[in-house]
Design an enzyme around this catalytic site. Structure first.
Site, PDB file in Angstrom:
ATOM      1  N   SER A  62     -73.153 -13.172  -1.804  1.00 46.45           N
ATOM      2  CA  SER A  62     -72.722 -13.419  -0.425  1.00 46.45           C
ATOM      3  C   SER A  62     -73.000 -14.824   0.086  1.00 46.45           C
ATOM      4  CB  SER A  62     -73.374 -12.406   0.521  1.00 46.45           C
ATOM      5  OG  SER A  62     -72.792 -11.138   0.368  1.00 46.45           O
ATOM      6  N   LYS A  65     -70.140 -16.820   1.303  1.00 50.47           N
ATOM      7  CA  LYS A  65     -69.558 -16.592   2.636  1.00 50.47           C
ATOM      8  C   LYS A  65     -69.775 -17.790   3.559  1.00 50.47           C
ATOM      9  CE  LYS A  65     -69.697 -11.514   2.787  1.00 50.47           C
ATOM     10  NZ  LYS A  65     -70.378 -11.080   1.574  1.00 50.47           N
ATOM     11  N   SER A 122     -73.726 -10.089   6.501  1.00 53.45           N
ATOM     12  CA  SER A 122     -72.985 -10.250   5.244  1.00 53.45           C
ATOM     13  C   SER A 122     -72.011  -9.113   4.986  1.00 53.45           C
ATOM     14  CB  SER A 122     -73.945 -10.376   4.039  1.00 53.45           C
ATOM     15  OG  SER A 122     -74.569 -11.628   4.011  1.00 53.45           O
ATOM     16  N   LYS A 246     -77.949 -18.235   4.736  1.00 49.53           N
ATOM     17  CA  LYS A 246     -77.288 -17.108   4.090  1.00 49.53           C
ATOM     18  C   LYS A 246     -78.066 -16.629   2.888  1.00 49.53           C
ATOM     19  CE  LYS A 246     -73.712 -14.627   4.744  1.00 49.53           C
ATOM     20  NZ  LYS A 246     -74.663 -13.512   4.518  1.00 49.53           N
TER      21      LYS A 246
END
Length: 314
Positions: A62, A65, A122, A246
Site C-alpha cells: 500500500s 498509494k 489504506s 504511508k
C-alpha cells in the site's frame, strides 16, 4: 598502579553500559536496518543520508498509494475534481480484497471521504473508486500513475500495475483490461522521492496522514491509522515529530513504511521496505530518524528551507 587499573576497568565498564543504553545512531553511526531495503532522505538539503539497497525494485504494497494520493491532490489543485464530488462505487471497486471500507455497489461517497479512507486506512475499495472516477477505469489510471512517475524523475525500476499496490493474489483479482502486466514494484529511493514530492507540492497531506482515525458517516464506521509511529497513537512505537505518511503490507512485500518526521523545522523521510514484522519496520524507521536528526544537529551548513525534491542528490 592498582588504582590506575581499577579506574581503567571502571571506565571500560561505563563505555560498555553507555553503548548498551544509547542507540548506536545517537553516536553518529549509520543504523543497521532489519529489512530488504531502506533509505533516509533529508528534505532540507535533498541529500540521501542512508541507502541500503535503495535502487533495488521491491514490492511496496500500500505504500504505492502515495502516487494515488499525489494524483488526487494534483487534480484537486487544478480544479479538475472537487472534494465535494460524489463518487459512485462500481461492482469492481466493491469486490476489492485486503483492507477495505466494505463499500457497496451503487453507493456514493465524496472524494474527501474516499481520500481519507485511502490515506488513513489504506482502503483498497476506496482507492479503486477514486481511480475509476478520475480516469474512467483502473487500467487508464495506472497509465496516469506511470506518466506521473516519469515526470517526477522516478527511475524505470519503479512501475505501477494497479492503483492499490497489492498483488493480485492478495486483492483476489485484478482488472483483466489492465494495459500493464506483472506486479507493482518500487525502489526505496524512488519511494522517498515520491514522498518528498507529495509533501513539497501538497503539504496539507500531512494534516490527513497524521490523523489517528477516520469516520465514514454513512456507515457509522470508525477505522484507525496503521502508522503506529504517530505520537497521537500513544503506543510503544510512537516517535516525536512523526506526521505521516504511508504503511504497507502484503504476503509478497512484507512490512513497509514511508515515514515523515519533523523536529525544529528539520524534515526527514524514512523508507523501510521488506521488513519481516510490523515491529521491525517501525524500529527501522525510528533508527533512521534518530540518525538523521542527530546528524542534522551536527551539521552547521544545513540549508534552512525545504529542498525541491526534483533536485534530490546522491
Amino acid at each position: 598502579m592498582k588504582r590506575r587499573i581499577v579506574v581503567g576497568a571502571i571506565a571500560a565498564v561505563l563505555v560498555v553500559v553507555l553503548l548498551a543504553v544509547w542507540r548506536p545512531t545517537g553516536l553518529g553511526f549509520k543504523p543497521n536496518i532489519d529489512a530488504e531495503s531502506a533509505v533516509l532522505l533529508d528534505m532540507d538539503t535533498g541529500d540521501i543520508w542512508v541507502d541500503i539497497n535503495g535502487d533495488v525494485p521491491m514490492p511496496p504494497a500500500s505504500v504505492s498509494k502515495l502516487m494515488t494520493e499525489m494524483i488526487v491532490l494534483d487534480q484537486i489543485s487544478s480544479g479538475m475534481i472537487r472534494w465535494e464530488d460524489r463518487v459512485p462505487i462500481s461492482a469492481y471497486a466493491s469486490k476489492m480484497g485486503g483492507t477495505s471500507l466494505s463499500l457497496k455497489r451503487g453507493e456514493f461517497y465524496t472524494i474527501r471521504e474516499l481520500f481519507e479512507g485511502v490515506t488513513i486506512y489504506s482502503a483498497n475499495d476506496a482507492t479503486v473508486a477514486l481511480a475509476e472516477y478520475m480516469a474512467g477505469s483502473e487500467a487508464s489510471f495506472v497509465l496516469m500513475m506511470n506518466d506521473k512517475a516519469r515526470s517526477l524523475g522516478l527511475s524505470s525500476r519503479t512501475i505501477f500495475t494497479n492503483a492499490t499496490g497489492l498483488s493480485g493474489k492478495d486483492l483476489g483479482f485484478t482488472d483483466p483490461n489492465m494495459h500493464i502486466s506483472g506486479e507493482t514494484m518500487m525502489t526505496a529511493r524512488d519511494t522517498a522521492k515520491l514522498a518528498a514530492a507529495l509533501i513539497y507540492h501538497h503539504p496539507d497531506i500531512l494534516n490527513i496522514s497524521s490523523r489517528t482515525q477516520m469516520h465514514l458517516k454513512n456507515k457509522g464506521l470508525y477505522v484507525s491509522n496503521s502508522n503506529f509511529m504517530l505520537p497521537a497513537m500513544g503506543g510503544i512505537y510512537a516517535y516525536e515529530g512523526t506526521d505521516g505518511l504511508k504503511t504497507g503490507h502484503d504476503n509478497r512485500a512484507g512490512y513497509c513504511i514511508a515515514g515523515s518526521a519533523q523536529r525544529d523545522g528539520h524534515r526527514l523521510i524514512a523508507v523501510v521496505m521488506g521488513a519481516k514484522t510490523y515491529e521491525s519496520r517501525f524500529e527501522g524507521a525510528a533508527k533512521l530518524f534518530d540518525y538523521g536528526f542527530f546528524r542534522g544537529l551536527q551539521s552547521g551548513d544545513r540549508v534552512k528551507h525545504m529542498m525541491n525534491p526534483l533536485r534530490i542528490r546522491n
